[in-house]
Design a protein around this motif. Structure first.
Motif, PDB file in Angstrom:
ATOM      1  N   GLY A   1       0.612  -1.366   0.121  1.00 62.05           N
ATOM      2  CA  GLY A   1      -0.447   0.124  -0.408  1.00 62.05           C
ATOM      3  C   GLY A   1       1.216   1.212   0.005  1.00 62.05           C
ATOM      4  N   PRO A   2       0.601   2.348   0.498  1.00 64.53           N
ATOM      5  CA  PRO A   2       1.457   4.289   0.349  1.00 64.53           C
ATOM      6  C   PRO A   2       2.435   3.535   1.109  1.00 64.53           C
ATOM      7  N   ASN A   3       2.944   2.353   2.267  1.00 66.58           N
ATOM      8  CA  ASN A   3       3.820   2.183   2.324  1.00 66.58           C
ATOM      9  C   ASN A   3       5.155   1.533   1.859  1.00 66.58           C
ATOM     10  N   ARG A   4       4.673   1.288   0.579  1.00 64.32           N
ATOM     11  CA  ARG A   4       5.538   0.433  -0.516  1.00 64.32           C
ATOM     12  C   ARG A   4       5.840   1.679  -1.812  1.00 64.32           C
ATOM     13  N   LEU A   5       5.090   1.939  -2.550  1.00 63.26           N
ATOM     14  CA  LEU A   5       3.936   2.564  -3.160  1.00 63.26           C
ATOM     15  C   LEU A   5       4.075   4.384  -2.692  1.00 63.26           C
ATOM     16  N   THR A   6       5.270   5.141  -2.848  1.00 65.22           N
ATOM     17  CA  THR A   6       5.153   6.160  -2.146  1.00 65.22           C
ATOM     18  C   THR A   6       6.812   6.966  -3.856  1.00 65.22           C
ATOM     19  N   PRO A   7       6.480   8.108  -4.101  1.00 61.58           N
ATOM     20  CA  PRO A   7       7.630   8.834  -4.769  1.00 61.58           C
ATOM     21  C   PRO A   7       9.024   8.509  -4.024  1.00 61.58           C
ATOM     22  N   LYS A   8       9.416   8.854  -2.954  1.00 59.34           N
ATOM     23  CA  LYS A   8      10.187   8.583  -2.074  1.00 59.34           C
ATOM     24  C   LYS A   8      11.233   7.154  -2.273  1.00 59.34           C
ATOM     25  N   ASN A   9      10.435   5.799  -2.907  1.00 59.24           N
ATOM     26  CA  ASN A   9      10.492   4.510  -2.533  1.00 59.24           C
ATOM     27  C   ASN A   9      10.578   4.330  -4.424  1.00 59.24           C
ATOM     28  N   VAL A  10      10.752   5.416  -5.513  1.00 54.89           N
ATOM     29  CA  VAL A  10      10.956   4.595  -6.819  1.00 54.89           C
ATOM     30  C   VAL A  10      12.067   3.833  -6.953  1.00 54.89           C
ATOM     31  N   HIS A  11      13.252   3.469  -6.490  1.00 56.48           N
ATOM     32  CA  HIS A  11      14.016   1.991  -7.042  1.00 56.48           C
ATOM     33  C   HIS A  11      13.372   0.487  -5.824  1.00 56.48           C
ATOM     34  N   GLN A  12      12.273   0.370  -5.350  1.00 56.80           N
ATOM     35  CA  GLN A  12      12.017  -0.204  -5.160  1.00 56.80           C
ATOM     36  C   GLN A  12      10.729  -0.729  -5.471  1.00 56.80           C
ATOM     37  N   ARG A  13       9.544  -0.476  -6.556  1.00 61.06           N
ATOM     38  CA  ARG A  13       8.585  -0.978  -7.252  1.00 61.06           C
ATOM     39  C   ARG A  13       8.798  -2.398  -6.799  1.00 61.06           C
ATOM     40  N   PRO A  14       7.311  -2.251  -6.435  1.00 58.71           N
ATOM     41  CA  PRO A  14       6.848  -3.938  -6.335  1.00 58.71           C
ATOM     42  C   PRO A  14       7.078  -4.765  -8.488  1.00 58.71           C
ATOM     43  N   THR A  15       7.568  -6.069  -7.672  1.00 60.37           N
ATOM     44  CA  THR A  15       7.384  -6.650  -9.714  1.00 60.37           C
ATOM     45  C   THR A  15       6.460  -7.937  -8.982  1.00 60.37           C
ATOM     46  N   VAL A  16       4.974  -8.264 -10.033  1.00 58.79           N
ATOM     47  CA  VAL A  16       4.052  -8.545  -9.921  1.00 58.79           C
ATOM     48  C   VAL A  16       3.959  -9.214 -11.860  1.00 58.79           C
ATOM     49  N   VAL A  17       3.530 -10.881 -11.272  1.00 62.18           N
ATOM     50  CA  VAL A  17       3.625 -11.673 -12.186  1.00 62.18           C
ATOM     51  C   VAL A  17       2.080 -11.754 -12.483  1.00 62.18           C
ATOM     52  N   LEU A  18       1.405 -11.265 -14.049  1.00 58.82           N
ATOM     53  CA  LEU A  18       0.618 -12.529 -14.117  1.00 58.82           C
ATOM     54  C   LEU A  18       0.122 -13.756 -14.669  1.00 58.82           C
ATOM     55  N   LEU A  19      -0.363 -14.780 -14.983  1.00 52.44           N
ATOM     56  CA  LEU A  19      -0.309 -15.564 -15.457  1.00 52.44           C
ATOM     57  C   LEU A  19      -2.149 -16.450 -15.418  1.00 52.44           C
ATOM     58  N   CYS A  20      -1.920 -15.779 -17.289  1.00 50.92           N
ATOM     59  CA  CYS A  20      -3.654 -15.908 -17.663  1.00 50.92           C
ATOM     60  C   CYS A  20      -3.237 -17.113 -18.621  1.00 50.92           C
ATOM     61  N   GLY A  21      -4.552 -17.361 -18.848  1.00 44.79           N
ATOM     62  CA  GLY A  21      -5.123 -18.272 -19.730  1.00 44.79           C
ATOM     63  C   GLY A  21      -6.416 -17.771 -20.721  1.00 44.79           C
ATOM     64  N   PRO A  22      -6.248 -18.478 -22.054  1.00 42.20           N
ATOM     65  CA  PRO A  22      -6.850 -17.457 -23.339  1.00 42.20           C
ATOM     66  C   PRO A  22      -8.594 -17.538 -23.064  1.00 42.20           C
ATOM     67  N   HIS A  23      -9.092 -16.980 -21.576  1.00 45.70           N
ATOM     68  CA  HIS A  23     -10.841 -17.735 -21.418  1.00 45.70           C
ATOM     69  C   HIS A  23     -10.879 -16.115 -20.220  1.00 45.70           C
ATOM     70  N   VAL A  24     -11.978 -16.479 -20.153  1.00 43.97           N
ATOM     71  CA  VAL A  24     -12.757 -15.171 -19.375  1.00 43.97           C
ATOM     72  C   VAL A  24     -11.864 -14.686 -18.036  1.00 43.97           C
TER      73      VAL A  24
END
Length: 466
Positions: free
Chosen positions: A280-303
């Motif tokens: 949340g706001p503790n991670r995503l701040t303008p002063k924490n640009v060098h530690q942006r979180p990384t998210v991997v999305l695993l999606c299939g070909p459906h809804v």
């Protein structure tokens, strides 16, 4: 006459240069305009000379500390003069103005005879010890006198008589008073009754109106899924089978809540939950640009995969580094194609091979591989390789809208997000959350569900197994 003040103890202020002198007046010369003090003190320290003479030109202010016309002359032969004492002005209402009235200097610098200044009587108070700062035994003795010079109580030398004072306690009289108080018990009981009848005080967050009993089972379904959940506030949320859930979404589409609008609602709610899980706001701040979180999305070909792509688009818009895995298919659903086109306009990265996924642990993995309609996807090679990668990567997993299956999930999820109403998911370590996708109350009624929103002020709430 000026000689009437001989023997009085005065304080002479000669300014910042010469300082303040105190002593007993020994002589006053009206002709030469001088005044002499014997046994003088200079700024609280005894002077080494026996007598000091002051000119009227050097005197800034003069105050009488002890007025007396006759002094015991026998004390003149002693080495130490009587220490000056102040004039008490409390009883007669005198102030510093009275002290200034005794001054014998005028604006022209001449010494006058202030005989009329003694017309009102003054009362002497306990002498105040001057602050002697010179060394030696005399100075140490003066300091001891300042701390311990007052007269102490002689009774402190005698021990306290505990037995004698205890004998003064009349226990019989006290117990008789206690017994007499029992006769007033009726009065006390009447007083307590009146106190109970007083209006009860309420806090600012309490309702003063008597409300109806709370009904915790506010949702009833025609077909029970076999499992029930409850919210943090205690409301019961029953599970529904997939067929009833499918009918509910179809009814919403007939009333105008299209698939595209539902995908957007699921994307917003799931991305909000993901941002909270990322810090949340503790991670995503303008002063924490060098530690942006990384998210991997695993999606299939459906809804379900399209829902995950929508979530990834919102995460990328919030400056999260998103990596989208989507296998290559010759033909995909229109909803998946449109969501991929929107995702391509963000800073996210799209891959179709497991080799392109990061080998190091990421912050979060969002699983949207499974489908309600086609369980045979699990047998395909790309599915198994991606599931193995997700299990080997030590990142926590969020599963969005997983299907109901008797078999364990291919990817172990730490959190599970259900849509609208929960499905009867298998008991496992995953924590279940419920997402509000904006279905109106009349839509629930159309499929036979009596519905009252359990979300309160939130769009995503946790559910607990009952």
């Amino acid at each position: 006459m000026a000689t009437d003040w001989v023997g009085s103890v005065v304080s002479i202020d000669c300014g910042a240069t010469l300082g303040v002198y105190q002593g007993e007046v020994s002589s006053v010369d009206h002709v030469s305009q001088t005044i002499s003090l014997k046994h003088p003190y200079h700024n609280g320290v005894k002077c080494p000379v026996p007598e000091v003479t002051f000119s009227a030109m050097d005197i800034k202010d003069l105050k009488f500390l002890d007025i007396q016309n006759k002094v015991n002359k026998t004390s003149a032969g002693k080495d130490t003069a009587t220490e000056p004492s102040s004039i008490s002005t409390g009883r007669h209402g005198q102030t510093n103005k009275t002290n200034h009235s005794h001054a014998i200097t005028n604006s022209s610098g001449s010494i006058s005879n202030p005989r009329s200044s003694n017309s009102r009587g003054t009362t002497q108070s306990t002498p105040r010890r001057s602050n002697v700062r010179n060394g030696g035994a005399g100075g140490q003795r003066s300091k001891n006198d300042e701390c311990f010079g007052d007269r102490t109580d002689e009774n402190l030398d005698t021990d306290f008589d505990f037995e004698g004072n205890l004998a003064l306690f009349d226990k019989a009289a006290v117990f008789s008073q206690i017994d007499g108080a029992s006769s007033n018990s009726n009065k006390l009981q009447h007083h307590n009754t009146q106190a109970e009848q007083k209006t009860q005080s309420y806090r600012h967050d309490e309702n003063i109106l008597e409300g109806k009993p709370v009904t915790y089972r506010q949702i009833t379904v025609p077909q029970h899924g076999g499992k029930e959940y409850c919210t943090d506030t205690g409301l019961v949320v029953p599970s529904v089978p997939y067929e009833l859930h499918k009918q509910l979404l179809a009814a919403a589409e007939r009333w105008g809540l299209s698939l595209e609008r539902r995908l957007e609602a699921v994307g917003v709610c799931s991305s909000q939950m993901a941002l909270t899980l990322l810090g949340g706001p503790n991670r995503l701040t303008p002063k924490n640009v060098h530690q942006r979180p990384t998210v991997v999305l695993l999606c299939g070909p459906h809804v379900q995969g399209a829902q995950g792509i929508s979530c990834g688009r919102h995460l990328a818009n919030h400056e999260v580094e998103v990596i989208l895995f989507l296998p290559n298919f010759v033909k995909m659903q229109e909803s998946v194609t449109s969501e991929v086109n929107l995702f391509s306009k963000t800073s996210g990265k799209q891959v179709s091979s497991v080799k392109d996924l990061p080998m190091s642990p990421v912050d979060l993995v969002i699983n949207c591989l499974d489908c309600h309609e086609n369980p045979l996807l699990k047998e395909q090679s790309w599915y198994q390789s991606v599931a193995d990668w997700a299990n080997k990567n030590r990142a926590p997993v969020l599963s969005i809208d997983p299907p109901v299956s008797e078999q364990p999930q291919s990817v172990d999820a730490k959190w599970t997000l259900s849509l609208g109403l929960p499905l009867p998911l298998a008991d496992k370590d995953s924590r279940v959350y419920l997402c509000d996708i904006g279905l109106p109350k009349m839509v629930y009624q159309e499929v036979g569900i009596s519905y009252h929103s359990p979300f309160g002020c939130k769009f995503v709430i946790p559910l607990h197994s009952v």
